[in-house]
Design a protein around this motif. Sequence first.
Motif, short mmCIF file in Angstrom:
data_model
loop_
_atom_site.label_atom_id
_atom_site.label_comp_id
_atom_site.label_asym_id
_atom_site.label_seq_id
_atom_site.Cartn_x
_atom_site.Cartn_y
_atom_site.Cartn_z
N PRO A 53 0.81 -1.22 0.00
CA PRO A 53 0.00 0.00 0.00
C PRO A 53 0.84 1.27 0.00
CG PRO A 53 0.17 -0.85 2.22
CD PRO A 53 0.86 -1.85 1.33
N ASP A 54 0.21 2.37 -0.38
CA ASP A 54 0.81 3.69 -0.28
C ASP A 54 0.19 4.39 0.92
OD1 ASP A 54 2.17 3.10 -2.61
OD2 ASP A 54 0.61 3.97 -3.89
N LEU A 55 1.03 4.69 1.91
CA LEU A 55 0.55 5.25 3.18
C LEU A 55 1.39 6.47 3.57
CD1 LEU A 55 0.20 1.89 5.18
CD2 LEU A 55 -1.66 3.23 4.17
N PRO A 56 0.82 7.34 4.41
CA PRO A 56 1.62 8.44 4.95
C PRO A 56 2.77 7.88 5.78
CG PRO A 56 -0.73 8.83 5.30
CD PRO A 56 -0.59 7.42 4.81
N PRO A 57 3.90 8.56 5.82
CA PRO A 57 5.10 8.03 6.52
C PRO A 57 4.86 7.64 7.97
CG PRO A 57 5.66 9.93 5.18
CD PRO A 57 4.17 9.84 5.15
N ASP A 58 4.03 8.40 8.69
CA ASP A 58 3.84 8.13 10.11
C ASP A 58 2.56 7.35 10.38
OD1 ASP A 58 2.14 10.14 9.34
OD2 ASP A 58 2.48 11.42 11.10
N PHE A 59 1.93 6.81 9.34
CA PHE A 59 0.66 6.10 9.51
C PHE A 59 0.93 4.66 9.93
CE2 PHE A 59 -3.22 3.92 8.15
CZ PHE A 59 -4.20 4.82 8.55
N PRO A 60 0.38 4.22 11.07
CA PRO A 60 0.64 2.85 11.53
C PRO A 60 -0.06 1.83 10.63
CG PRO A 60 -0.97 3.90 12.96
CD PRO A 60 -0.47 4.97 12.02
N GLY A 115 -13.15 -5.96 11.08
CA GLY A 115 -12.57 -6.99 10.22
C GLY A 115 -12.09 -6.44 8.89
N ALA A 116 -12.65 -5.31 8.52
CA ALA A 116 -12.18 -4.57 7.33
C ALA A 116 -12.12 -3.10 7.72
CB ALA A 116 -13.13 -4.78 6.16
N LYS A 117 -11.15 -2.40 7.17
CA LYS A 117 -10.98 -0.98 7.48
C LYS A 117 -10.71 -0.21 6.20
CE LYS A 117 -9.24 -1.80 12.17
NZ LYS A 117 -8.12 -1.60 13.13
N VAL A 118 -11.40 0.92 6.08
CA VAL A 118 -11.22 1.81 4.93
C VAL A 118 -10.61 3.11 5.42
CG1 VAL A 118 -12.39 3.07 3.07
CG2 VAL A 118 -13.18 0.78 3.71
N PHE A 119 -9.63 3.59 4.68
CA PHE A 119 -8.97 4.85 5.02
C PHE A 119 -9.00 5.77 3.80
CE2 PHE A 119 -7.03 1.46 7.50
CZ PHE A 119 -7.16 1.95 8.79
N TYR A 120 -9.10 7.06 4.09
CA TYR A 120 -9.08 8.06 3.02
C TYR A 120 -7.94 9.03 3.26
CZ TYR A 120 -10.25 12.24 0.37
OH TYR A 120 -10.19 13.33 -0.47
N PHE A 121 -7.12 9.23 2.24
CA PHE A 121 -6.00 10.17 2.30
C PHE A 121 -6.19 11.20 1.19
CE2 PHE A 121 -4.33 5.90 3.42
CZ PHE A 121 -4.16 6.11 4.79
N ASP A 122 -6.29 12.47 1.56
CA ASP A 122 -6.47 13.48 0.52
C ASP A 122 -5.18 13.69 -0.25
OD1 ASP A 122 -4.80 15.41 1.85
OD2 ASP A 122 -6.50 16.04 3.09
N ASP A 124 -3.24 16.09 -0.57
CA ASP A 124 -2.18 16.87 0.08
C ASP A 124 -1.36 16.01 1.04
OD1 ASP A 124 -2.88 19.23 -1.22
OD2 ASP A 124 -4.39 19.74 0.30
N THR A 125 -1.81 14.78 1.26
CA THR A 125 -1.11 13.89 2.17
C THR A 125 0.05 13.21 1.46
OG1 THR A 125 -3.19 13.43 3.35
CG2 THR A 125 -1.36 11.91 3.71
N PRO A 126 1.28 13.36 1.97
CA PRO A 126 2.42 12.67 1.34
C PRO A 126 2.29 11.15 1.53
CG PRO A 126 3.10 13.70 3.39
CD PRO A 126 1.70 14.17 3.13
N LEU A 127 2.56 10.42 0.48
CA LEU A 127 2.44 8.97 0.52
C LEU A 127 3.75 8.31 0.08
CD1 LEU A 127 -1.05 8.55 -1.24
CD2 LEU A 127 -0.60 8.47 1.23
N SER A 128 4.02 7.15 0.64
CA SER A 128 5.17 6.36 0.20
C SER A 128 4.77 4.89 0.26
CB SER A 128 6.39 6.62 1.08
OG SER A 128 6.12 6.31 2.44
#
Length: 280
Positions: A53-60, A115-122, A124-128
Motif C-alpha cells: 500500500p501507499d501510506l503516509p510516513p507516520d501512519f501505523p 474486520g475490514a478498514k477503509v482509510f481516506y487520504f487526501d 495533500d497527504t504525502p504517501l510512500s
Amino acid sequence: MTNDDLRETLEDEGLADYAEKLVSASKLCTQFVSVRDKATAVAIGSSKIGGEPDLPPDFPWPERDSRPMSFIAQIQLADGTSSRTDLPLPSSGLLSLFYDTEDMPWGYDPKHAGGAKVFYFDNDTPLSRRKTPEALEDEGWFLECHLEAYETITLPNYQSSEFPADISDDVFGGYFDLQSELSQSGHQLGGYPAVIQDSMELECQLVSHGLYCGNATGYNDPRAETLQAGVADWQLLMQIDSDDNADMMWGDCGRLYVWIRKQDLAEQRFDKTWTILQCY
C-alpha cells in the motif's frame, strides 16, 4: 452505457413496459478490470489491487487483535473515478481497504467489527510505498495489479427494494441476464452490488447495531423492527471480487462488499463502513 442505451437495451429484452422505472432506479458506478504487469509497478497514489500500500510516513499499519491486516486495494479518486458513480465522494484522494485475512470475518456477527478498514487520504497527504509486515509475508498478501476503470450503469438485484415488483415472470429471465451482464466485473466503486447470496442492507443495519445475523436470531429480535427504518441509508461503497491475476480468493469465488451509510459518507466517515463476505 448511457440512460438512452439502457432504455434501448431494456426494450430489446422485452422490458419496454418497465424501462422508465428501471432507468430511474439504475445507478452509475465505476467498475475495474485488473491487469497484471510484472514489468511496470503501479505509480504511488494510483489505483491498484494487491501489492504493497501507499501510506503516509507516520501512519501505523492497520491491525486487528494486534495482528497486521492485509492490504486489499486502493482507489485514486482524482482520475475521474468519483464522478463516474452516484456516490458523493471526494473529487480526489486515495481510498484504501485492509482486511483481516486470517479470521476472514463474514460480517454477520457484531464481533466482526473492525474486520475490514477503509482509510481516506487526501491529495495533500504525502504517501510512500510501505513494505508488507513480516507476519504477512507467507500468507495474507496479494500480487500487485493495475486497475483499469470504466463507467457503467448497474441495475438492482431482484431482492432489492428498488426492483419493480410487478415485473412479469415471462420477462424476468431477460432482466436477470441483463442485470448479471452489467455486473460482470467484480471490482466496483458505487452502484448496485453483484449479489451472490442475499441482499445485504438489512444485515448491515442489524449487525452494526449489535444484532447477530448468522441465523434468524437478529432478524427476529424485537429491536429489528425499529431498526428497519435505517435500512435505506446503506449503500455500496466498493466491491472486491476474487481475482486470479492478484491470486486473491474470497471463500469459494466470493466477493467482499463494503457498505456505508449515506450520513457517514456525507461526512467522509470511512471508519463507519461495514463489510460482508459472500461466496458460492
